[in-house]
Design an enzyme around this catalytic site. Sequence first.
Site, PDB file in Angstrom:
ATOM      1  N   CYS A   1       2.579   5.319  -2.476  1.00  0.00           N
ATOM      2  CA  CYS A   1       3.112   6.324  -1.542  1.00  0.00           C
ATOM      3  C   CYS A   1       1.978   6.988  -0.784  1.00  0.00           C
ATOM      4  CB  CYS A   1       3.895   7.406  -2.294  1.00  0.00           C
ATOM      5  SG  CYS A   1       5.329   6.810  -3.202  1.00  0.00           S
TER       6      CYS A   1
ATOM      7  N   CYS B   1       2.383   8.869  -7.036  1.00  0.00           N
ATOM      8  CA  CYS B   1       2.621   7.469  -6.670  1.00  0.00           C
ATOM      9  C   CYS B   1       1.523   6.987  -5.724  1.00  0.00           C
ATOM     10  CB  CYS B   1       4.008   7.376  -6.035  1.00  0.00           C
ATOM     11  SG  CYS B   1       4.304   5.921  -5.022  1.00  0.00           S
TER      12      CYS B   1
END
Length: 144
Positions: free
Chosen positions: A71, A68
């Site tokens: 993230c 991600c």
Amino acid sequence: MDSVQVVCPHCLTPNRVPAGRLGEGPKCGKCGAALLEAAPVALDEASFDAFVARTELPVLVDYWAPWCAPCRAMAPAFEQAAGELRQSVRFAKVNTEQAQGIAARAGIRAIPTMVLYRAGKELARTSGAMDTGMLRRWLGEHVS
Ligand SMILES: [Zn+2]
């Protein structure tokens, strides 16, 4: 509040710390590790409940995954906030690829999602990457 129970990030032993001494670098009575280390604590299936449910300070858990990009982009801001707020909020991370059971139990549908717990109960959650200032403000709204 005279004392606060905090869980050692290394051996998961609950320690009682006088509230006035949280700023004095308290150490675990069992293993000697720093109880309020600046870095976020990586939690997995084995440690999540012991850490989150038994920590009396609020615990902010970042649900993330290695693939991600938002993230990964948020990680430095999360680490900086963890260091700044170490005496009032414990910061933790759950890799949702490894700890799929925890993510399912928490109903995580998008990442990054941050869930704020106190004594194992959810207080608030938010999804989407935040910078350090946004994290500080969001926590200020939910932690007295
Ligand atoms: Zn310890």
